[in-house]
Write a protein that holds these residues in place. Structure first.
Motif, PDB file in Angstrom:
ATOM      1  N   GLY A  35       0.786  -1.222   0.000  1.00 50.24           N
ATOM      2  CA  GLY A  35       0.000   0.000   0.000  1.00 50.24           C
ATOM      3  C   GLY A  35       0.819   1.274   0.000  1.00 50.24           C
ATOM      4  N   SER A  42      -1.612   6.287  -6.482  1.00 50.63           N
ATOM      5  CA  SER A  42      -2.438   6.143  -5.267  1.00 50.63           C
ATOM      6  C   SER A  42      -2.297   4.711  -4.762  1.00 50.63           C
ATOM      7  CB  SER A  42      -3.904   6.462  -5.573  1.00 50.63           C
ATOM      8  OG  SER A  42      -4.046   7.780  -6.075  1.00 50.63           O
ATOM      9  N   THR A  45      -5.001   2.479  -2.738  1.00 47.69           N
ATOM     10  CA  THR A  45      -6.214   1.977  -3.394  1.00 47.69           C
ATOM     11  C   THR A  45      -5.927   1.387  -4.768  1.00 47.69           C
ATOM     12  OG1 THR A  45      -6.656   4.218  -4.230  1.00 47.69           O
ATOM     13  CG2 THR A  45      -7.725   3.568  -2.159  1.00 47.69           C
ATOM     14  N   ASP A  46      -4.664   1.238  -5.115  1.00 50.97           N
ATOM     15  CA  ASP A  46      -4.292   0.631  -6.389  1.00 50.97           C
ATOM     16  C   ASP A  46      -4.718  -0.845  -6.381  1.00 50.97           C
ATOM     17  OD1 ASP A  46      -2.378  -0.952  -8.194  1.00 50.97           O
ATOM     18  OD2 ASP A  46      -1.996   1.120  -8.792  1.00 50.97           O
ATOM     19  N   LEU A  50      -4.260  -3.751  -3.479  1.00 46.39           N
ATOM     20  CA  LEU A  50      -5.410  -4.297  -2.754  1.00 46.39           C
ATOM     21  C   LEU A  50      -5.372  -5.814  -2.686  1.00 46.39           C
ATOM     22  CD1 LEU A  50      -8.310  -1.978  -3.990  1.00 46.39           C
ATOM     23  CD2 LEU A  50      -7.109  -1.932  -1.787  1.00 46.39           C
TER      24      LEU A  50
END
Length: 291
Positions: A35, A42, A45-46, A50
């Protein structure tokens, strides 16, 4: 002599049950920097990140095996085996070899059997090879070999152990990435089970000969495998078959790791260095075997 090689090798294996949940896997992934990929706009939230952090998409990086079910037979447990009586401040993790027999489930229960597989006399140090074999109801899952250096405990005239090392990679690497280590990385990673104060307590670190706490070698090990899987294996954790390394130097939280990778036939050779210390070696003799 604190280490009695004959007694250590003859000791009965220690067997115990282990279990883990998806939360344990997620915590481990966060502890090795999931993360926070600097190459992504980003990262939290890529979709690729995830896979490591969101339960509905979760898969397991194989190096999780080094912490799964922490508190079962393992390094700290091995240091209390018959024939072994050492000061934790003299102990350094020298190397690690992990063999994956099949993909790790996101949650599970298994039986871990740990024993000292070898004791080597390196003159100024002893090396213990602590082997942990893990299997569940469907069969073997992984085999973990940790090479542990115990400073000041060699010199009894025992077997020096194997000396052959992999040929170093040549030519320009196929891929180079940099991975920052957060200042609090060791504090987060230790929550996966390795509570050695060397990685958190400045006073203990000084007793061990360091100016300040150092990052866990196995944290660097996990950061590196994630970089390899993400960069050259298409993010497919199930392709990893075996992962071995020698810990060539320390990492201090807040530094940046430079990971260089060379493709081979069914394997990837890797070197890791600390950027801020003029590329000081961190991991060497590192090979990821894959399908």
């Amino acid at each position: 002599m604190p280490i009695d090689a004959a007694a250590a090798l003859a000791a009965e294996p220690r067997t115990g049950g282990i279990s883990w949940t998806a939360k344990d896997v997620q915590l481990y992934h966060l502890g090795i920097g999931a993360g926070t990929d600097p190459d992504k706009e980003s990262p939290a939230t890529d979709p690729d990140e995830l896979r490591y952090t969101l339960e509905s998409r979760l898969h397991v990086l194989p190096s999780f095996a080094t912490v799964a079910g922490s508190g079962s037979p393992g390094v700290i447990s091995g240091l209390s085996m018959p024939g072994v009586d050492v000061d934790l401040a003299t102990v350094l993790h020298g190397g690690q070899t992990l063999t994956i027999h099949r993909p790790l489930p996101t949650a599970g229960a298994a039986t871990a059997t740990g024993r000292i597989a070898a004791v080597y006399d390196k003159g100024k140090a002893a090396v213990l090879v602590m082997r942990t074999e893990v299997a569940d109801a469907e069969g073997p899952l992984w085999t973990n070999d940790a090479q542990i250096f115990v400073r000041g405990e060699g010199g009894w005239g025992g077997d020096r152990g194997p000396s052959a090392r992999p040929e170093p990679p040549t030519g320009e690497p196929d891929r180079t990435v940099e991975r920052p280590v957060r200042p609090d990385q060791a504090l987060l990673y230790r929550l996966s089970g390795d509570l050695n104060p060397l990685h958190a307590d400045p006073e203990f670190a000084k007793l061990a000969g360091f100016d300040k706490p150092i990052l866990h070698g196995l944290c660097t090990y996990g950061i590196t495998l994630k970089a390899v899987v993400d960069s050259l294996l298409g993010g497919d954790v199930t392709r990893v078959r075996c992962y071995s390394t020698r810990f060539a130097g320390v990492v201090f939280p807040g530094e940046t790791l430079r990971v260089r990778m060379w493709r081979g036939d069914g394997r990837i050779q890797v070197t890791v260095s600390a950027v801020e210390r003029e590329d000081a070696p961190v991991l060497a003799d590192t090979i990821v075997q894959h399908s």
